[in-house]
Design a protein around this motif. Structure first.
Motif, PDB file in Angstrom:
ATOM      1  N   SER A   6       0.837  -1.196   0.000  1.00  0.00           N
ATOM      2  CA  SER A   6       0.000   0.000   0.000  1.00  0.00           C
ATOM      3  C   SER A   6       0.871   1.245   0.000  1.00  0.00           C
ATOM      4  CB  SER A   6      -0.937  -0.004   1.209  1.00  0.00           C
ATOM      5  OG  SER A   6      -1.911  -1.036   1.074  1.00  0.00           O
ATOM      6  N   GLU A  34      -7.873   0.394  -3.318  1.00  0.00           N
ATOM      7  CA  GLU A  34      -7.691  -0.373  -2.082  1.00  0.00           C
ATOM      8  C   GLU A  34      -6.292  -0.196  -1.499  1.00  0.00           C
ATOM      9  OE1 GLU A  34      -7.823  -5.058  -0.578  1.00  0.00           O
ATOM     10  OE2 GLU A  34      -8.433  -4.532  -2.625  1.00  0.00           O
ATOM     11  N   HIS A  35      -5.320   0.102  -2.350  1.00  0.00           N
ATOM     12  CA  HIS A  35      -3.923   0.175  -1.908  1.00  0.00           C
ATOM     13  C   HIS A  35      -3.360   1.587  -1.927  1.00  0.00           C
ATOM     14  CE1 HIS A  35      -3.557  -4.186  -1.766  1.00  0.00           C
ATOM     15  NE2 HIS A  35      -4.293  -4.201  -2.852  1.00  0.00           N
ATOM     16  N   TRP A  37      -3.642   5.473  -0.195  1.00  0.00           N
ATOM     17  CA  TRP A  37      -4.121   6.278   0.919  1.00  0.00           C
ATOM     18  C   TRP A  37      -3.731   7.736   0.698  1.00  0.00           C
ATOM     19  CZ3 TRP A  37      -5.745   3.930   5.878  1.00  0.00           C
ATOM     20  CH2 TRP A  37      -5.754   2.527   5.847  1.00  0.00           C
ATOM     21  N   GLN A  55     -12.153   6.788  -4.486  1.00  0.00           N
ATOM     22  CA  GLN A  55     -12.037   5.330  -4.425  1.00  0.00           C
ATOM     23  C   GLN A  55     -10.915   4.920  -3.469  1.00  0.00           C
ATOM     24  OE1 GLN A  55     -11.791   3.437  -8.389  1.00  0.00           O
ATOM     25  NE2 GLN A  55     -12.390   5.414  -9.226  1.00  0.00           N
ATOM     26  N   HIS A  57      -8.392   5.465   0.032  1.00  0.00           N
ATOM     27  CA  HIS A  57      -8.632   5.776   1.449  1.00  0.00           C
ATOM     28  C   HIS A  57      -8.315   7.260   1.647  1.00  0.00           C
ATOM     29  CE1 HIS A  57      -8.637   1.417   2.487  1.00  0.00           C
ATOM     30  NE2 HIS A  57      -7.747   1.349   1.513  1.00  0.00           N
TER      31      HIS A  57
END
Length: 213
Positions: A6, A34-35, A37, A55, A57
């Motif tokens: 990530s 998902e990976h 931030w 999409q 974080h």
């Protein structure tokens, strides 16, 4: 190939500028929401952030306070680090941290704000990269296990907009090999910098504005 890691972008600008948006979208396309931030986002940044980037974080908290992120498993990509990033760092760390900043020329070492937080650091060589390039190079090293010095680069490329209009970019990029056919029919391979979609148009616009007296 190791498992996917990530990537954390600590946003260090006062707003979500056009350059940031293009680079962040490029990162999203490379590693997926998902990976990816984004931390330290102000209310103005979140308000002006395109829906596509949400999409990922997205957090107002800084990197030390992200939910579920262990600071001991975070590696800061730092031009001042003493060790260069290596494929085995994909086993040593779960998160790779970047300062989400517009590149200065010459560099002003704004990464020091993250360095003082005590993260382990790795460098990506001696030439400054754009943030999306740094993330993409890191991904290739720690996930694809390509040694840092085997990633193809192009330094300070000159971008031509017309016969009489060009600009030299003060950064290192990943090089793409493209095949072109010349007017005489000869086929030639050329190295081109890997840039986010829309970046050439934005560079041209900014370059035109800089000469608009």
């Amino acid at each position: 190939m190791t498992k996917q890691r990530s990537y954390i972008i600590e946003h260090m600008e006062d707003d979500m500028h056009a350059w940031c948006v293009l680079e962040y979208k490029h990162m999203l396309s490379n590693v997926g929401g998902e990976h990816l931030w984004f931390s330290c986002l102000s209310e103005a940044c979140k308000k002006n952030m395109p829906e596509e980037l949400k999409q990922a974080h997205c957090h107002s908290e800084d990197v030390l306070h992200l939910p579920g992120v262990d600071p001991k498993r975070v590696c800061l990509l730092d031009p001042a680090a003493t060790s260069e990033l290596a494929p085995e760092d994909g086993d040593n760390f779960d998160y790779f941290l970047f300062g989400g900043i517009l590149g200065d020329d010459p560099p002003r070492d704004r990464t020091k704000e993250l360095r003082k937080l005590g993260f382990a650091g790795r460098r990506l060589g001696p030439v400054q990269m754009t943030t999306d390039t740094a993330l993409n190079v890191t991904r290739r090293v720690v996930e694809d296990r390509v040694p840092l010095n085997e990633v193809p680069y192009i330094d300070h490329p000159e971008i031509h907009f017309s016969k009489h209009e060009s600009v030299t970019m003060p950064f290192r990029y990943i090089a793409e090999i493209k095949t072109i056919t010349k007017k005489d029919g000869q086929v030639k391979s050329v190295k081109k910098p890997l840039m986010p979609p829309g970046m050439l148009e934005l560079i041209k616009k900014d370059n035109e504005m800089s000469f608009d007296f």
